[in-house]
Design a protein around this motif. Structure first.
Motif, PDB file in Angstrom:
ATOM      1  N   SER A  38       0.829  -1.206   0.000  1.00 20.04           N
ATOM      2  CA  SER A  38       0.000   0.000   0.000  1.00 20.04           C
ATOM      3  C   SER A  38       0.865   1.259   0.000  1.00 20.04           C
ATOM      4  CB  SER A  38      -0.904   0.010   1.233  1.00 20.04           C
ATOM      5  OG  SER A  38      -0.121   0.240   2.400  1.00 20.04           O
ATOM      6  N   LYS A  39       0.208   2.408  -0.134  1.00 19.02           N
ATOM      7  CA  LYS A  39       0.915   3.690  -0.067  1.00 19.02           C
ATOM      8  C   LYS A  39       1.595   3.868   1.287  1.00 19.02           C
ATOM      9  CE  LYS A  39      -1.967   6.217  -3.323  1.00 19.02           C
ATOM     10  NZ  LYS A  39      -2.889   7.372  -3.481  1.00 19.02           N
ATOM     11  N   ASN A  52     -12.124  -1.655  -9.486  1.00 20.52           N
ATOM     12  CA  ASN A  52     -12.979  -0.541  -9.860  1.00 20.52           C
ATOM     13  C   ASN A  52     -12.099   0.515 -10.516  1.00 20.52           C
ATOM     14  OD1 ASN A  52     -14.472   1.878  -9.920  1.00 20.52           O
ATOM     15  ND2 ASN A  52     -15.751   1.190  -8.232  1.00 20.52           N
ATOM     16  N   THR A  53     -12.124   0.549 -11.839  1.00 19.48           N
ATOM     17  CA  THR A  53     -11.265   1.485 -12.566  1.00 19.48           C
ATOM     18  C   THR A  53     -11.753   2.926 -12.442  1.00 19.48           C
ATOM     19  OG1 THR A  53     -12.476   1.017 -14.602  1.00 19.48           O
ATOM     20  CG2 THR A  53     -10.462  -0.231 -14.221  1.00 19.48           C
ATOM     21  N   GLN A  55     -13.006   4.348  -9.706  1.00 19.06           N
ATOM     22  CA  GLN A  55     -12.544   4.883  -8.422  1.00 19.06           C
ATOM     23  C   GLN A  55     -11.077   4.560  -8.146  1.00 19.06           C
ATOM     24  OE1 GLN A  55     -15.226   3.528  -5.371  1.00 19.06           O
ATOM     25  NE2 GLN A  55     -16.949   4.672  -6.198  1.00 19.06           N
ATOM     26  N   SER A  56     -10.434   3.892  -9.085  1.00 24.48           N
ATOM     27  CA  SER A  56      -9.019   3.508  -8.960  1.00 24.48           C
ATOM     28  C   SER A  56      -8.750   2.736  -7.672  1.00 24.48           C
ATOM     29  CB  SER A  56      -8.117   4.727  -9.040  1.00 24.48           C
ATOM     30  OG  SER A  56      -8.240   5.342 -10.295  1.00 24.48           O
ATOM     31  N   ASN A  57      -9.578   1.711  -7.410  1.00 30.38           N
ATOM     32  CA  ASN A  57      -9.315   0.875  -6.251  1.00 30.38           C
ATOM     33  C   ASN A  57      -9.623  -0.580  -6.555  1.00 30.38           C
ATOM     34  OD1 ASN A  57     -12.121   0.501  -5.873  1.00 30.38           O
ATOM     35  ND2 ASN A  57     -12.247   2.258  -4.524  1.00 30.38           N
ATOM     36  N   ILE A  58      -9.143  -1.442  -5.666  1.00 31.17           N
ATOM     37  CA  ILE A  58      -9.378  -2.876  -5.796  1.00 31.17           C
ATOM     38  C   ILE A  58      -9.888  -3.396  -4.467  1.00 31.17           C
ATOM     39  CG2 ILE A  58      -7.563  -3.154  -7.530  1.00 31.17           C
ATOM     40  CD1 ILE A  58      -5.850  -4.441  -5.325  1.00 31.17           C
ATOM     41  N   ALA A  59     -10.458  -4.586  -4.492  1.00 29.02           N
ATOM     42  CA  ALA A  59     -10.875  -5.250  -3.258  1.00 29.02           C
ATOM     43  C   ALA A  59     -10.286  -6.651  -3.247  1.00 29.02           C
ATOM     44  CB  ALA A  59     -12.397  -5.317  -3.175  1.00 29.02           C
TER      45      ALA A  59
END
Length: 85
Positions: A38-39, A52-53, A55-59
């Motif tokens: 992570s960051k 989710n492209t 919102q630029s996130n993954i689960a």
């Protein structure tokens, strides 16, 4: 009393709730085990559940945190023994 949910049960539940289902021909990596940092420099390993492209996130599902593992950060984070859905 411990309840165990199988992959097929999770897929049925996802269909009922209209959630993304793992393994998709359009996104072949869904359902794959991945490791990411992570960051905050915390490493996670889990199964890629959705991307989710917009919102630029993954689960991820079945996730384990390995903490910062000695990476140079302001505050070290310890690994966790728990596995999260």
């Amino acid at each position: 009393n411990i309840t165990t949910t199988t992959t097929k049960e999770k897929e049925k539940e996802a269909r009922r709730e209209k959630k993304p289902i793992m393994a998709s021909p359009n996104i072949p990596y869904l359902g794959s085990r991945i490791s990411l940092i992570s960051k905050s420099d915390i490493r996670y390993e889990g199964t890629l559940y959705t991307i989710n492209t917009e919102q630029s996130n993954i689960a991820l599902s079945d996730v384990k945190s390995f903490g910062t593992e000695g990476r140079p950060v302001k505050k070290q984070v310890a690994a966790q023994d728990d596995i999260y859905d």
